[in-house]
Design an enzyme around this catalytic site. Structure first.
Site, mmCIF file in Angstrom:
data_model
loop_
_atom_site.group_PDB
_atom_site.id
_atom_site.type_symbol
_atom_site.label_atom_id
_atom_site.label_comp_id
_atom_site.label_asym_id
_atom_site.label_seq_id
_atom_site.Cartn_x
_atom_site.Cartn_y
_atom_site.Cartn_z
ATOM 1 N N LYS A 154 -73.165 25.790 -42.928
ATOM 2 C CA LYS A 154 -71.190 26.471 -42.319
ATOM 3 C C LYS A 154 -70.924 27.682 -42.936
ATOM 4 C CE LYS A 154 -69.371 21.655 -42.485
ATOM 5 N NZ LYS A 154 -67.691 20.821 -42.281
ATOM 6 N N GLU A 197 -65.842 18.191 -56.323
ATOM 7 C CA GLU A 197 -66.898 17.920 -55.244
ATOM 8 C C GLU A 197 -67.746 17.034 -55.749
ATOM 9 O OE1 GLU A 197 -67.309 19.013 -51.595
ATOM 10 O OE2 GLU A 197 -65.580 20.080 -51.541
ATOM 11 N N LYS A 255 -76.088 15.829 -50.060
ATOM 12 C CA LYS A 255 -75.879 16.398 -49.547
ATOM 13 C C LYS A 255 -76.700 16.775 -47.828
ATOM 14 C CE LYS A 255 -73.168 20.339 -47.328
ATOM 15 N NZ LYS A 255 -72.526 21.087 -47.844
ATOM 16 N N GLU A 306 -72.034 18.206 -37.309
ATOM 17 C CA GLU A 306 -70.497 17.131 -37.744
ATOM 18 C C GLU A 306 -70.607 16.338 -36.536
ATOM 19 O OE1 GLU A 306 -68.372 18.685 -40.751
ATOM 20 O OE2 GLU A 306 -66.424 17.973 -39.976
ATOM 21 N N HIS A 365 -60.478 15.237 -48.223
ATOM 22 C CA HIS A 365 -60.797 16.732 -47.640
ATOM 23 C C HIS A 365 -59.493 17.040 -47.187
ATOM 24 C CE1 HIS A 365 -64.504 17.319 -50.035
ATOM 25 N NE2 HIS A 365 -64.649 19.066 -49.920
ATOM 26 N N HIS A 407 -59.430 25.006 -54.432
ATOM 27 C CA HIS A 407 -60.316 23.930 -53.041
ATOM 28 C C HIS A 407 -60.553 22.460 -54.182
ATOM 29 C CE1 HIS A 407 -62.264 22.511 -49.848
ATOM 30 N NE2 HIS A 407 -63.162 22.241 -50.685
#
Ligand code: GLY
Length: 355
Positions: A136, A178, A227, A237, A248, A265
């Site tokens: 991404k 995360e 992942k 996605e 998120h 974040h």
């Protein structure tokens, strides 16, 4: 210690190690032999590691730190520098830094001459376990995060955990949010065998907090195995990859409302995790014992469910602008069973009531 993982899409390797920086640079230079290089590097990282990484000034573009730097002007700056250095399609852009640098440099690499080689050297825990892998790339525009971007896989990812030594405690724990997310989605990732990340994080808390090298390499490896399993099945996605967004939906709203300064974040994602666990438990989607274990794990790593003073209407307004939102339906990834998640849609009205 060195671990090498492979991503099927574009067949690239991720090297995780605690090597000396000189070995890292030797390996990088060998891998990019004959290519002209543009290093896009975070200012903080440049200040600390310039000498250790032996970087030449003429090969480097330094970007200030912070989400607000992931903007169109800096994207243009990277392209102009690449043009000035006469980089061709056979050359390479290398990002050294956290998610901001990785995302914007990757976006530039994916569009310069319709795409040149791109290498990620993440320096924060968050970028090591998430943004450096999976392709991404993005910049922020119109006050929205990652609204302009591409899916563009790197050629290679070099993760060196020695960078974590200079990371602030706050940034380290932001990355841990995360990491915890992966523990909550493990059984939905479609990995052939269980890695028991939830249990590992429960048992190895002390070693992780002391930043023991071998334990950190294992944690990063486990997160990336999960992942990679997801990204290999759904690069763009269209379905499964959405599970990586657990926590998120609310997290992104809080970051935006805090103007990307109040919350890191991971801190915002942690609040998003509390929200989905509270919701799932209140709707009998998960048992009390799993709810308790999950909240305890979040607490163990220092996260507390905080009350924020943002107007519910504002929170929902931002959710509605998210790339994944549909007209009158906001997508949430919710805990559905132990270490499993599922997608649900909530209407803005339901959300207003909840907040
Ligand atoms: N950060 C979530 C993803 O890579 O899909």
């Amino acid at each position: 210690m060195k671990q090498i993982l492979n991503v099927n899409i574009n067949n690239y390797d991720i090297v995780i190690s605690d090597d000396d920086f000189s070995n890292l640079m030797d390996e990088l230079l060998e891998y990019t032999k004959g290519q002209k290089k543009l290093f896009v590097i975070s200012k903080k990282v440049y200040k600390i590691y310039k000498t250790k990484l032996n970087l030449l000034d003429e090969d480097v573009l330094v970007l200030n730190d912070g989400e607000k730097e992931k903007n169109f002007n800096n994207y243009k700056k990277i392209l102009l520098t690449a043009g000035k250095k006469e980089l061709t399609r056979s050359d390479v852009i290398i990002a050294i830094g956290g998610g901001v640098v990785g995302d914007i440099a990757g976006f530039a690499a994916s569009t310069y001459m319709r795409g040149i080689d791109f290498i990620q050297i993440p320096t924060t825990l968050l970028s090591m376990v998430d943004s450096s892998v999976g392709g991404k790339t993005a910049i922020d525009m119109f006050g929205l995060k990652n609204i302009v971007g591409t899916f563009y896989q790197p050629k290679k990812v070099f993760i060196n955990i020695n960078f974590l030594k200079s990371l602030s405690k706050r940034q380290f724990y932001s990355g841990m949010a995360e990491v915890l997310k992966y523990a909550f989605i493990e059984e939905s990732c479609g990995l052939q065998h269980s890695i028991f990340l939830f249990e590992y994080l429960t048992l190895c808390q002390e070693k992780i907090q002391k930043q023991d090298s071998l334990t950190l390499i294992k944690v990063i490896e486990y997160c990336l195995l999960l992942k990679i399993a997801v990204v290999n099945q759904d690069e763009k996605e269209c379905g499964l990859r959405k599970i990586l967004n657990l926590g998120h939906t609310l997290g992104h709203s809080l970051e935006a409302l805090g103007k990307y300064r109040k919350f890191l974040h991971g801190e915002a994602v942690a609040q998003g995790l509390f929200f989905v666990f509270n919701y799932a438990y209140s709707k009998n989607m998960i048992t009390y014992s799993y709810y308790r274990l999950s909240i305890d794990l979040l607490n163990k790593y220092g996260f507390k469910n905080t009350v924020f003073n943002y107007k519910p209407k504002k929170i929902v307004e931002i959710m509605k602008k998210d790339k994944k939102a549909e007209q009158d339906a906001i997508t949430f990834i919710m805990p559905a069973d132990k270490k499993r998640v599922k997608e649900i849609k909530l209407s803005p009205d339901e959300l207003l009531e909840l907040f």
